[in-house]
Design a protein around this motif. Sequence first.
Motif, PDB file in Angstrom:
ATOM      1  N   TYR A  82       0.835  -1.204   0.000  1.00  0.00           N
ATOM      2  CA  TYR A  82       0.000   0.000   0.000  1.00  0.00           C
ATOM      3  C   TYR A  82       0.877   1.266   0.000  1.00  0.00           C
ATOM      4  CZ  TYR A  82      -3.662   3.246   1.673  1.00  0.00           C
ATOM      5  OH  TYR A  82      -4.548   4.293   1.819  1.00  0.00           O
ATOM      6  N   GLY A  83       1.858   1.287   0.885  1.00  0.00           N
ATOM      7  CA  GLY A  83       2.666   2.493   1.063  1.00  0.00           C
ATOM      8  C   GLY A  83       3.518   2.847  -0.134  1.00  0.00           C
ATOM      9  N   GLN A  84       3.940   1.851  -0.916  1.00  0.00           N
ATOM     10  CA  GLN A  84       4.788   2.153  -2.072  1.00  0.00           C
ATOM     11  C   GLN A  84       4.032   2.962  -3.125  1.00  0.00           C
ATOM     12  OE1 GLN A  84       4.608   0.590  -5.365  1.00  0.00           O
ATOM     13  NE2 GLN A  84       2.718  -0.500  -4.815  1.00  0.00           N
ATOM     14  N   VAL A  85       2.711   2.804  -3.172  1.00  0.00           N
ATOM     15  CA  VAL A  85       1.918   3.607  -4.112  1.00  0.00           C
ATOM     16  C   VAL A  85       1.954   5.078  -3.696  1.00  0.00           C
ATOM     17  CG1 VAL A  85      -0.374   3.995  -5.081  1.00  0.00           C
ATOM     18  CG2 VAL A  85       0.405   1.654  -4.639  1.00  0.00           C
ATOM     19  N   LEU A  86       1.769   5.325  -2.408  1.00  0.00           N
ATOM     20  CA  LEU A  86       1.798   6.704  -1.912  1.00  0.00           C
ATOM     21  C   LEU A  86       3.195   7.309  -2.059  1.00  0.00           C
ATOM     22  CD1 LEU A  86      -0.297   6.353   1.391  1.00  0.00           C
ATOM     23  CD2 LEU A  86      -1.100   6.842  -0.937  1.00  0.00           C
ATOM     24  N   ALA A  87       4.227   6.481  -1.849  1.00  0.00           N
ATOM     25  CA  ALA A  87       5.602   6.976  -1.941  1.00  0.00           C
ATOM     26  C   ALA A  87       5.947   7.445  -3.349  1.00  0.00           C
ATOM     27  CB  ALA A  87       6.581   5.896  -1.496  1.00  0.00           C
ATOM     28  N   LYS A  88       5.261   6.895  -4.347  1.00  0.00           N
ATOM     29  CA  LYS A  88       5.495   7.305  -5.737  1.00  0.00           C
ATOM     30  C   LYS A  88       4.588   8.453  -6.149  1.00  0.00           C
ATOM     31  CE  LYS A  88       4.801   3.201  -7.451  1.00  0.00           C
ATOM     32  NZ  LYS A  88       4.733   2.052  -8.412  1.00  0.00           N
ATOM     33  N   GLY A  89       3.864   9.018  -5.184  1.00  0.00           N
ATOM     34  CA  GLY A  89       2.987  10.152  -5.487  1.00  0.00           C
ATOM     35  C   GLY A  89       1.547   9.776  -5.746  1.00  0.00           C
ATOM     36  N   GLY A  90       1.193   8.505  -5.559  1.00  0.00           N
ATOM     37  CA  GLY A  90      -0.177   8.064  -5.785  1.00  0.00           C
ATOM     38  C   GLY A  90      -1.113   8.500  -4.678  1.00  0.00           C
ATOM     39  N   THR A  91      -2.397   8.408  -4.923  1.00  0.00           N
ATOM     40  CA  THR A  91      -3.416   8.772  -3.945  1.00  0.00           C
ATOM     41  C   THR A  91      -3.813   7.541  -3.124  1.00  0.00           C
ATOM     42  OG1 THR A  91      -5.253   8.255  -5.429  1.00  0.00           O
ATOM     43  CG2 THR A  91      -4.314  10.491  -5.558  1.00  0.00           C
ATOM     44  N   ARG A  92      -4.578   7.780  -2.056  1.00  0.00           N
ATOM     45  CA  ARG A  92      -5.078   6.673  -1.259  1.00  0.00           C
ATOM     46  C   ARG A  92      -6.003   5.788  -2.090  1.00  0.00           C
ATOM     47  NH1 ARG A  92      -4.490   7.167   4.298  1.00  0.00           N
ATOM     48  NH2 ARG A  92      -6.446   6.071   4.678  1.00  0.00           N
ATOM     49  N   GLN A  93      -6.784   6.413  -2.952  1.00  0.00           N
ATOM     50  CA  GLN A  93      -7.665   5.637  -3.819  1.00  0.00           C
ATOM     51  C   GLN A  93      -6.854   4.723  -4.737  1.00  0.00           C
ATOM     52  OE1 GLN A  93     -10.955   5.263  -3.822  1.00  0.00           O
ATOM     53  NE2 GLN A  93     -10.782   3.822  -5.534  1.00  0.00           N
ATOM     54  N   GLN A  94      -5.768   5.250  -5.280  1.00  0.00           N
ATOM     55  CA  GLN A  94      -4.912   4.435  -6.144  1.00  0.00           C
ATOM     56  C   GLN A  94      -4.230   3.312  -5.358  1.00  0.00           C
ATOM     57  OE1 GLN A  94      -2.642   7.759  -7.668  1.00  0.00           O
ATOM     58  NE2 GLN A  94      -3.561   7.562  -9.722  1.00  0.00           N
ATOM     59  N   ALA A  95      -3.895   3.586  -4.095  1.00  0.00           N
ATOM     60  CA  ALA A  95      -3.296   2.552  -3.250  1.00  0.00           C
ATOM     61  C   ALA A  95      -4.293   1.430  -2.989  1.00  0.00           C
ATOM     62  CB  ALA A  95      -2.815   3.163  -1.942  1.00  0.00           C
ATOM     63  N   GLU A  96      -5.567   1.799  -2.786  1.00  0.00           N
ATOM     64  CA  GLU A  96      -6.595   0.773  -2.588  1.00  0.00           C
ATOM     65  C   GLU A  96      -6.834  -0.019  -3.872  1.00  0.00           C
ATOM     66  OE1 GLU A  96     -10.189   1.788  -0.595  1.00  0.00           O
ATOM     67  OE2 GLU A  96      -9.219   3.186   0.793  1.00  0.00           O
ATOM     68  N   GLU A  97      -6.794   0.665  -4.993  1.00  0.00           N
ATOM     69  CA  GLU A  97      -6.953  -0.041  -6.280  1.00  0.00           C
ATOM     70  C   GLU A  97      -5.803  -1.017  -6.497  1.00  0.00           C
ATOM     71  OE1 GLU A  97      -7.207   3.160  -9.024  1.00  0.00           O
ATOM     72  OE2 GLU A  97      -9.282   3.680  -8.516  1.00  0.00           O
ATOM     73  N   TYR A  98      -4.612  -0.600  -6.083  1.00  0.00           N
ATOM     74  CA  TYR A  98      -3.463  -1.500  -6.199  1.00  0.00           C
ATOM     75  C   TYR A  98      -3.690  -2.760  -5.355  1.00  0.00           C
ATOM     76  CZ  TYR A  98       1.162  -3.502  -5.961  1.00  0.00           C
ATOM     77  OH  TYR A  98       2.209  -4.394  -6.039  1.00  0.00           O
TER      78      TYR A  98
END
Length: 331
Positions: free
Chosen positions: A160-176
Amino acid sequence: MKNALILAFAALMLAACGTGGTGGGETMSLVGFAVPKAANNAIQKAWAKTAHGKGVRWKESYGASGDQSRAVVSGLKADYVHFSLETDVTRLVGAGLVTADWNTGPTKGIVSQSVVVLAVRKGNPKNIRGWDDIVKPGIGIVTPNPGSSGAARWNILAAYGQVLAKGGTRQQAEEYLTAFFRNVDALPGSGRDATTAFTGGTGDVFVTYENEAILARQSGEDFDYVVPDTTLLIENPGAVLKAAGPKAGKWLEFVLGETGQTEFAKKGFRPLTRIAAVDVPGANDPADPYPVPKALLTIAKDFGGWDKAATEFFDETNGVITRIQKQAGKS
């Protein structure tokens, strides 16, 4: 006279049982999560050569971290616990079994550490280089179940956190994570059970602790592992119980000392303190076994600590991960 001799003999036998057997050695009970057993056993052997550790006998119980913590609350004897998550120790604090200041020392209660890695089949036939690759169609993931395993919670938060670390949103982290769970082939109960599943042929990639990958390779398993550019620092707590025997505190000091941390390093854990250089068989580079990731997330800095993360992500009713697992049919 005969009765008196019998009573005296019985008293001697009871005394021997109370001290752990012949020789007057103390018996200590260690309850832990499955992954660090080999390292703890190596440290026990080293400690036995010291004045404090000489003659100490061990009773051990290993399993999924959350299950082990609940077992201690329910009455499983423990002098020292070594769990995957801080919340598994704070459960014991709440039950009155561990003092509230258990995590106020120099290491904040942490006794071992590692990072999340991706174990892959020998030669990396699916060309898995990082997090984006494991959610592609046709990739089977093995990871322990966050409902029982502390290892799983570290793994999932790293994903989850790697998505945010690359500038992604929480929604994108959940989609991941939705895509992640869609690809899950197995959710074993503990980190060690997950290793067994992967080495037995399940899945294409195993999300795991770096130390678990190294130990498996030391034990003869033949697979590769990748340290992602962005990963999460795994911090495992240890604590002495209030009712522990008199040597338990000395044991914890030894675990945190150079010898204890060197034994952890030999078994694949990243040492908490500076130690002499050691070769680590099973590591990608035995002479330089613990490369620094490009971005290293931490629970405190990136998730607000375990109290917050446990509620937000793993609450049995409203947790983000709980909800995604249910939606994916992978509870």
